[in-house]
Design an enzyme around this catalytic site. Structure first.
Site, mmCIF file in Angstrom:
data_model
loop_
_atom_site.group_PDB
_atom_site.id
_atom_site.type_symbol
_atom_site.label_atom_id
_atom_site.label_comp_id
_atom_site.label_asym_id
_atom_site.label_seq_id
_atom_site.Cartn_x
_atom_site.Cartn_y
_atom_site.Cartn_z
ATOM 1 N N ASP A 158 0.823 -1.203 0.000
ATOM 2 C CA ASP A 158 0.000 0.000 0.000
ATOM 3 C C ASP A 158 0.859 1.256 0.000
ATOM 4 O O ASP A 158 2.077 1.201 0.205
ATOM 5 C CB ASP A 158 -0.911 0.016 1.234
ATOM 6 N N TYR B 9 6.924 -9.762 6.861
ATOM 7 C CA TYR B 9 6.889 -8.326 7.080
ATOM 8 C C TYR B 9 7.448 -8.000 8.456
ATOM 9 O O TYR B 9 7.366 -8.807 9.392
ATOM 10 C CB TYR B 9 5.457 -7.793 7.017
#
Length: 296
Positions: free
Chosen positions: A57, A140
């Site tokens: 994003d 992540y």
């Protein structure tokens, strides 16, 4: 028919000034920058299309992002020849100078790409490789600083400052209850035709010697805003505002909860994408496509 070659690109970027990975009209994106750079370096009529392991994003960073691209062998030959004549038989020349061509492409991309995105390596993708569907897992990291005086200014783009002290034991107690395969609809934005079932393989927190808290999150794949929503729910537990059972209770409902606040993008970095051995790449891609797409 002109032969095409599938290449793997290993890359990283500072997501601060990008509107995410995916190309969007009128917006600066990572995909747009790299595709345009490839088109320029290879002198293509139109930029090639990249397939990425994880579509990050706006504001999210990456150290270990992976993409693939299919390129005409003749274009690689022409771009790498410099002032030398273009090889009459690119196929034969590739066998002799392929490694040299890939190194030249990597250097030329470094010369035309902006400084906040780097292609670290370009290599020939093994047979059956798909950057998105062949992946076994994505890792992540989410970084949070809770020091009263704030975050080191030199790290402000990758570390979230949290104004309340956080308890690592509470964070980990709540995180452990979320592991496994579940419907993560409560922590995702739904997309038509896509499933929200994911296998969360790892979610834990450690505080480094610098005082920064690092959440490591590993799953087979992530749906939209999933990591940041999970982190946001855990932070409320870490500061003592919610009980350790609350995130798991929200998960069990499989419905987006207004009490879950999505953590800011800048604390999140895609660290690594893992793939199986070459002999399993095509099989993994086929299996993942079946799982990730709901029948209509």
């Amino acid at each position: 028919m002109e032969r095409e070659l599938r290449l793997r690109l290993d890359l990283g970027y500072d997501g601060t000034d990008f509107s995410g990975w995916a190309r969007q009209p009128g917006r600066r994106t990572v995909q747009g920058e790299i595709e345009d750079a490839l088109g320029r370096v290879l002198r293509l009529d139109a930029p090639p299309s990249l397939t990425v392991a994880g579509r990050t994003d706006a504001g999210v960073h990456a150290r270990g992002q992976v993409a693939h691209v299919d390129l005409p062998l003749a274009a690689l030959a022409a771009a790498s020849s410099g002032r030398a004549p273009v090889p009459e038989d690119p196929e034969q020349a590739w066998g002799e100078r392929g490694a040299e061509w890939l190194a030249a492409l990597t250097r030329r991309l470094a010369g035309v790409l902006p400084l906040d995105v780097r292609v670290h390596a370009v290599s020939v993708a093994p047979e059956g490789f798909d950057a998105r569907f062949s992946a076994l897992s994505r890792r992540y990291g989410y970084r949070v600083g809770d020091a009263p005086g704030g975050v080191d200014p030199l790290r402000r783009r990758e570390v979230l400052w949290y104004a309340r002290p956080l308890d690592v034991d509470l964070l980990n107690a709540a995180a452990a209850r979320l592991l496994g395969e579940h419907d993560f609809a409560a922590f995702c934005r739904r997309r038509e035709g896509a499933t929200t079932i994911r296998e969360l393989q790892r979610l834990d927190w450690v505080r480094g010697e610098d005082g920064i808290l690092l959440a490591t999150v590993v799953a087979d794949a992530f749906c939209h805003s999933m990591v940041r929503a999970l982190v946001g729910s855990l932070l409320t537990v870490g500061e003592g505002r919610r009980p350790v059972e609350w995130p798991a209770e929200v998960l069990a409902t499989a419905v987006r909860d207004s009490g879950v606040h999505v953590a800011p993008a800048h604390g999140l970095t895609l660290e690594e994408v893992r793939y199986p051995g070459p002999e399993e790449l095509a099989r993994r891609a086929a299996a993942t496509r079946r799982v990730r797409t709901l029948s209509t």
